[in-house]
Design a protein around this motif. Structure first.
Motif, mmCIF file in Angstrom:
data_model
loop_
_atom_site.group_PDB
_atom_site.id
_atom_site.type_symbol
_atom_site.label_atom_id
_atom_site.label_comp_id
_atom_site.label_asym_id
_atom_site.label_seq_id
_atom_site.Cartn_x
_atom_site.Cartn_y
_atom_site.Cartn_z
ATOM 1 N N PHE A 1 0.802 -1.219 0.000
ATOM 2 C CA PHE A 1 0.000 0.000 0.000
ATOM 3 C C PHE A 1 0.836 1.272 0.000
ATOM 4 O O PHE A 1 0.299 2.373 0.067
ATOM 5 N N SER A 2 2.146 1.130 -0.106
ATOM 6 C CA SER A 2 3.022 2.294 -0.216
ATOM 7 C C SER A 2 2.968 2.879 -1.625
ATOM 8 O O SER A 2 2.646 2.185 -2.604
ATOM 9 N N GLN A 3 3.303 4.169 -1.737
ATOM 10 C CA GLN A 3 3.628 4.703 -3.056
ATOM 11 C C GLN A 3 4.849 3.960 -3.581
ATOM 12 O O GLN A 3 5.675 3.475 -2.812
ATOM 13 N N LYS A 4 4.974 3.878 -4.906
ATOM 14 C CA LYS A 4 6.024 3.065 -5.503
ATOM 15 C C LYS A 4 6.734 3.823 -6.617
ATOM 16 O O LYS A 4 6.171 4.716 -7.242
ATOM 17 N N ASP A 5 7.962 3.402 -6.868
ATOM 18 C CA ASP A 5 8.755 3.990 -7.944
ATOM 19 C C ASP A 5 9.783 2.960 -8.398
ATOM 20 O O ASP A 5 10.509 2.407 -7.574
ATOM 21 N N ARG A 6 9.816 2.705 -9.698
ATOM 22 C CA ARG A 6 10.732 1.702 -10.247
ATOM 23 C C ARG A 6 11.912 2.349 -10.981
ATOM 24 O O ARG A 6 12.554 1.710 -11.815
ATOM 25 N N SER A 7 12.207 3.592 -10.670
ATOM 26 C CA SER A 7 13.260 4.291 -11.413
ATOM 27 C C SER A 7 14.639 3.686 -11.203
ATOM 28 O O SER A 7 15.511 3.804 -12.074
ATOM 29 N N THR A 8 14.879 3.047 -10.043
ATOM 30 C CA THR A 8 16.183 2.410 -9.839
ATOM 31 C C THR A 8 16.427 1.341 -10.899
ATOM 32 O O THR A 8 17.510 1.269 -11.488
ATOM 33 N N ASP A 9 15.425 0.507 -11.142
ATOM 34 C CA ASP A 9 15.584 -0.570 -12.122
ATOM 35 C C ASP A 9 15.601 -0.019 -13.549
ATOM 36 O O ASP A 9 16.359 -0.496 -14.397
ATOM 37 N N ASP A 10 14.757 0.971 -13.813
ATOM 38 C CA ASP A 10 14.762 1.582 -15.147
ATOM 39 C C ASP A 10 16.115 2.221 -15.444
ATOM 40 O O ASP A 10 16.645 2.091 -16.555
ATOM 41 N N LEU A 11 16.684 2.907 -14.464
ATOM 42 C CA LEU A 11 17.996 3.532 -14.660
ATOM 43 C C LEU A 11 19.066 2.476 -14.902
ATOM 44 O O LEU A 11 19.923 2.638 -15.786
ATOM 45 N N PHE A 12 19.024 1.389 -14.143
ATOM 46 C CA PHE A 12 19.993 0.313 -14.358
ATOM 47 C C PHE A 12 19.849 -0.263 -15.767
ATOM 48 O O PHE A 12 20.850 -0.515 -16.449
ATOM 49 N N ASP A 13 18.607 -0.478 -16.222
ATOM 50 C CA ASP A 13 18.384 -0.994 -17.577
ATOM 51 C C ASP A 13 18.989 -0.066 -18.623
ATOM 52 O O ASP A 13 19.663 -0.522 -19.562
ATOM 53 N N VAL A 14 18.738 1.226 -18.486
ATOM 54 C CA VAL A 14 19.254 2.178 -19.473
ATOM 55 C C VAL A 14 20.780 2.224 -19.429
ATOM 56 O O VAL A 14 21.454 2.194 -20.470
#
Length: 362
Positions: free
Chosen positions: A120-133
């Motif tokens: 139920f927390s707010q979420k953000d996947r930018s760590t994984d997206d940044l690693f992918d890029v």
């Protein structure tokens, strides 16, 4: 030495919360295996599906407790991140010290509490997206090569002030040729680089990233630090769009991605039954990975990586869009047509995954 700062969460409050918390009984789904359970618990947390998180997490906790606690830490880093760094620190601390949890009501109660918080927390996947890029975008690879060459020539290489430059500035000098492993090598070197960053980052995030590096060895920890200067003070949230699903014996098709045997089996079936996908793959497949993993990487961007309560911020959106455009085992030029085709054939794709699930769980 670990960077010192005030903890992001109140340890005494956590103990008080646990005393007040009425934990649901962790029913276990014994149709799962280890890898399918890991997939269900992580993706159900992404979607806010607490019931499924508890049944799959309960199975893992009973049968593979070390796997469960390690997976919970990665979920916090990968799927929550800067949206709730206090929760990330709490999960990493608690999951790293399970013997002390007996006094908090037992392992099952603490596990249920943390899974509920993550759901139920707010979420953000930018760590994984940044690693992918960083690991797959040719421009970033060229920047890393420039950094290596400048070090070898004794030149001072001035990094750009963007997120990619910040990542490059964290990489230990002796690891720049092998940096894109999933796990940090010689984490102490990464910790030293993070604690000496020259860009403006909150002391609490420096400490969290350093701690996460030591305890998880995950490459997502330095990504968290590199993102932090641009994360907004106030944020809006939005739910991602969830495509239709099927289910068999309590296992939804969205759990069948490229990291499970049954998911790969379903994607192999789909590749055989879709002439359009077969033609596109013949044109653009590079041979780096199997056909099922090519499709699994695309499926992740369409379904498996979608979030409930995603934080909507500029850098996060741009990284997500950029990562979506990159092919894994297929040329980038073929990605839009493959994504479009898979969406248009969604019923066929789901039917193939459901068939694979039925064969696997029979």
């Amino acid at each position: 030495m670990l960077c010192q700062s005030i903890p992001l969460y109140d340890r005494d409050k956590f103990k008080a919360d646990m005393r007040e918390y009425s934990a649901p009984k962790l029913e276990k789904n014994y149709n799962l295996d280890r890898y399918l359970a890991m997939s269900v618990v992580q993706k159900s947390i992404r979607r806010g599906e607490l019931g499924l998180a508890l049944t799959s997490g309960g199975y893992l906790l009973e049968n593979f407790p070390q796997v469960f606690w390690k997976r919970l830490q990665i979920i916090a880093l990968e799927d929550v991140g800067l949206a709730n760094p206090a929760l990330v620190e709490q999960v990493i601390d608690v999951a790293s010290d399970t013997p002390s949890l007996v006094g908090c009501g037992g392992l099952e109660k603490v596990a249920a509490f943390l899974m509920e918080k993550l759901c139920f927390s707010q979420k953000d996947r930018s760590t994984d997206d940044l690693f992918d890029v960083m690991s797959r975008d040719p421009i970033c690879a060229n920047n890393c090569t420039t950094l290596i060459e400048s070090r070898e020539n004794g030149d001072l290489y001035v990094l750009d002030g963007d997120v990619f430059g910040r990542v490059l500035s964290i990489i230990p000098p002796g690891q720049r040729e092998i940096v894109w492993d999933s796990y940090l090598r010689r984490a102490d070197e990464w910790m030293m680089m993070m604690e000496g960053v020259e860009f403006n980052a909150p002391a609490s995030i420096i400490a969290l990233s350093s701690k996460a590096s030591r305890r998880t060895r995950s490459m997502l920890a330095p990504m968290l630090l590199a993102l932090s200067p641009e994360f907004p003070v106030s944020v809006q949230e939005a739910d991602d769009f969830f495509l239709p699903e099927e289910s068999y014996k309590g296992v939804p098709t969205w759990a069948c991605g490229m990291h499970t045997r049954v998911g790969l089996a379903g994607l192999r079936q789909y590749a055989k039954h879709s002439p359009r996908v077969g033609k596109l793959l013949k044109q653009g497949k590079t041979g780096e990975v199997s056909t099922s993993k090519v499709l699994g990487g695309l499926l992740f961007r369409m379904e498996c990586g979608q979030l409930q309560k995603r934080v909507d911020w500029f850098l996060g959106r741009s990284l997500k869009d950029r990562a979506t455009e990159l092919g894994w085992g297929v040329s980038d030029e073929c990605v839009p047509d493959l994504l479009c085709t898979m969406k248009e054939e969604w019923n066929l794709l789901n039917a193939c995954r459901l068939s694979a699930l039925q064969d696997y769980l029979r």
